[in-house]
Design a protein around this motif. Sequence first.
Motif, PDB file in Angstrom:
ATOM      1  N   ASP A  54       0.804  -1.230   0.000  1.00 20.91           N
ATOM      2  CA  ASP A  54       0.000   0.000   0.000  1.00 20.91           C
ATOM      3  C   ASP A  54       0.836   1.280   0.000  1.00 20.91           C
ATOM      4  OD1 ASP A  54      -2.379  -1.470  -0.014  1.00 20.91           O
ATOM      5  OD2 ASP A  54      -2.475  -1.521   2.177  1.00 20.91           O
ATOM      6  N   GLU A  55       2.171   1.149  -0.047  1.00 21.64           N
ATOM      7  CA  GLU A  55       2.991   2.361  -0.095  1.00 21.64           C
ATOM      8  C   GLU A  55       2.792   3.102  -1.418  1.00 21.64           C
ATOM      9  OE1 GLU A  55       7.715   3.568   0.038  1.00 21.64           O
ATOM     10  OE2 GLU A  55       6.958   1.999   1.384  1.00 21.64           O
ATOM     11  N   PHE A  56       2.588   2.317  -2.481  1.00 17.69           N
ATOM     12  CA  PHE A  56       2.345   2.891  -3.798  1.00 17.69           C
ATOM     13  C   PHE A  56       0.923   2.571  -4.241  1.00 17.69           C
ATOM     14  CE2 PHE A  56       6.878   1.589  -3.693  1.00 17.69           C
ATOM     15  CZ  PHE A  56       7.430   2.865  -3.605  1.00 17.69           C
ATOM     16  N   ASN A  57       0.284   3.495  -4.916  1.00 17.37           N
ATOM     17  CA  ASN A  57      -1.085   3.323  -5.378  1.00 17.37           C
ATOM     18  C   ASN A  57      -1.158   2.172  -6.386  1.00 17.37           C
ATOM     19  OD1 ASN A  57      -3.311   4.051  -7.538  1.00 17.37           O
ATOM     20  ND2 ASN A  57      -3.927   5.004  -5.601  1.00 17.37           N
ATOM     21  N   ALA A  58      -2.116   1.284  -6.185  1.00 15.32           N
ATOM     22  CA  ALA A  58      -2.232   0.119  -7.058  1.00 15.32           C
ATOM     23  C   ALA A  58      -2.494   0.516  -8.505  1.00 15.32           C
ATOM     24  CB  ALA A  58      -3.345  -0.807  -6.560  1.00 15.32           C
ATOM     25  N   ASP A  59      -3.285   1.563  -8.704  1.00 17.39           N
ATOM     26  CA  ASP A  59      -3.562   2.028 -10.059  1.00 17.39           C
ATOM     27  C   ASP A  59      -2.276   2.486 -10.747  1.00 17.39           C
ATOM     28  OD1 ASP A  59      -5.640   2.769 -12.114  1.00 17.39           O
ATOM     29  OD2 ASP A  59      -4.691   4.729 -11.825  1.00 17.39           O
ATOM     30  N   VAL A  60      -1.403   3.146 -10.002  1.00 19.97           N
ATOM     31  CA  VAL A  60      -0.129   3.607 -10.559  1.00 19.97           C
ATOM     32  C   VAL A  60       0.776   2.411 -10.883  1.00 19.97           C
ATOM     33  CG1 VAL A  60       1.977   4.916 -10.070  1.00 19.97           C
ATOM     34  CG2 VAL A  60      -0.257   5.805  -9.349  1.00 19.97           C
ATOM     35  N   ILE A  61       0.788   1.422 -10.001  1.00 18.45           N
ATOM     36  CA  ILE A  61       1.597   0.221 -10.232  1.00 18.45           C
ATOM     37  C   ILE A  61       1.176  -0.472 -11.522  1.00 18.45           C
ATOM     38  CG2 ILE A  61       2.123  -2.100  -9.396  1.00 18.45           C
ATOM     39  CD1 ILE A  61       1.910  -0.983  -6.540  1.00 18.45           C
ATOM     40  N   PHE A  62      -0.128  -0.731 -11.649  1.00 21.99           N
ATOM     41  CA  PHE A  62      -0.583  -1.515 -12.791  1.00 21.99           C
ATOM     42  C   PHE A  62      -0.655  -0.689 -14.077  1.00 21.99           C
ATOM     43  CE2 PHE A  62      -2.342  -4.152  -9.239  1.00 21.99           C
ATOM     44  CZ  PHE A  62      -1.503  -5.237  -9.465  1.00 21.99           C
ATOM     45  N   ARG A  63      -0.750   0.641 -13.956  1.00 22.03           N
ATOM     46  CA  ARG A  63      -0.615   1.487 -15.147  1.00 22.03           C
ATOM     47  C   ARG A  63       0.812   1.404 -15.679  1.00 22.03           C
ATOM     48  NH1 ARG A  63      -2.574   2.359 -19.393  1.00 22.03           N
ATOM     49  NH2 ARG A  63      -4.555   2.463 -18.258  1.00 22.03           N
ATOM     50  N   SER A  64       1.768   1.333 -14.767  1.00 22.57           N
ATOM     51  CA  SER A  64       3.159   1.180 -15.167  1.00 22.57           C
ATOM     52  C   SER A  64       3.388  -0.175 -15.833  1.00 22.57           C
ATOM     53  CB  SER A  64       4.075   1.323 -13.954  1.00 22.57           C
ATOM     54  OG  SER A  64       5.430   1.165 -14.315  1.00 22.57           O
ATOM     55  N   VAL A  65       2.707  -1.214 -15.328  1.00 17.91           N
ATOM     56  CA  VAL A  65       2.793  -2.536 -15.962  1.00 17.91           C
ATOM     57  C   VAL A  65       2.389  -2.445 -17.431  1.00 17.91           C
ATOM     58  CG1 VAL A  65       1.737  -4.840 -16.049  1.00 17.91           C
ATOM     59  CG2 VAL A  65       2.477  -3.883 -13.849  1.00 17.91           C
ATOM     60  N   ALA A  66       1.271  -1.764 -17.691  1.00 17.70           N
ATOM     61  CA  ALA A  66       0.743  -1.663 -19.055  1.00 17.70           C
ATOM     62  C   ALA A  66       1.570  -0.727 -19.930  1.00 17.70           C
ATOM     63  CB  ALA A  66      -0.708  -1.196 -19.019  1.00 17.70           C
TER      64      ALA A  66
END
Length: 394
Positions: A229-241
């Motif tokens: 939860d330190e980093f926003n999940a939406d930001v993490i998975f946007r970076s994945v894409a």
Amino acid sequence: MQRKKLLIVGGGNLCLQVLQILAPRNQFDFHVASRNLEQATRLCNLVSLGALQLNVSVRIQAWEMDLTESAIERNAETLSRIKPDVILNCASLQSWRVITQLPKATFDALDQAQLGPWLPMHLAPAYALMRAVKQSCPKSLVVNAAFPDAVNAVLYKVGMAPDVGVGNIANLIPATRCAIARLARCEPSRVCVKLIGQHFFSHYVPRHGLPQQANFNLSYWIDGRERTDEFNADVIFRSVADNFRRLGGVDGQYLTAMSVISVLENLFADEEVHVHAPGPHGLPGGYPVKVGMGQVLLGLPYGVRREEAIQVNEAGQRQDGIQSIMADGTVMFGSAQMNVMEQMLGYFVAGMKVQDAAECANELGQKYQAFAHNISQQGVSHVPQQRILTRQFG
């Protein structure tokens, strides 16, 4: 330690990619079974000759195996002769990637049906294989690569679940580690991830980031310290894409092949190894698991209950077009996803019993072939208007 016997069922592209990686390491006694013995023989010879380029002498034996209702006894006899320690099932009546060959507009429309309605194509051969396994080599470990998120869960209901699946959720882990490492400004090797999610989630995220309704559970550690939860999940998975976008289709199966390797090479390790896999012991969807010493165990993060993880995956399963899997293995399909199949292919099945999977697969295959032929002949790239109700459950 004596080499374990590995039997790969289904001589397609995934089989080839797995053998290309494993054969030069020469850690197994290799066998390949396919309905096309000539093709399987040529595949085995190609891989063994390739390994010899590296001066590794490996023998891969080809067998004939037809995963149909009428061949179960013959398949059981073949399995009795091989006596495999591990079986990797790669057999499907129609690969998930076949529809990617359609014109883009047509593919995009048909892809709205998700993978759930295509379940018969993967379930029918797996059901035939598991009946032969239970008859002839019930102690063999079975690893399923054919839509394991759902196939394993259905077969569990009738007492025939493979031990574990491969691909899907596992394919999302490397990019997720890389995305977190990018945000934390560290090397991906320092990031440990535990992710729970069904095929719909693992298929959607690399292409688009988080779906609007996202069913998943993510925990992660950096250098052994929890940072969830330190980093926003939406930001993490946007970076994945975005930052870690990759090739898909046939080329993308390289990730699945590496997922297979991570499971196969560690199944009989002396210590447990943490990996990710769909369908462990017939559970729906994907989980962190521990493999080793001839067994597969759940490896859920602390504080996440088994029931909670299953609920997350069942929610994703509904997004994937499978509304529910009943106690007897009957599958009820999502109406929205099946309506897409009806509109485009003239195929509709509200529900399917396990024993009807082969019949449903035959009908679906014929409907798709006719549809694809029409597209290629006429250059049609729109959704057909004809609506045909071909089958009702009951």
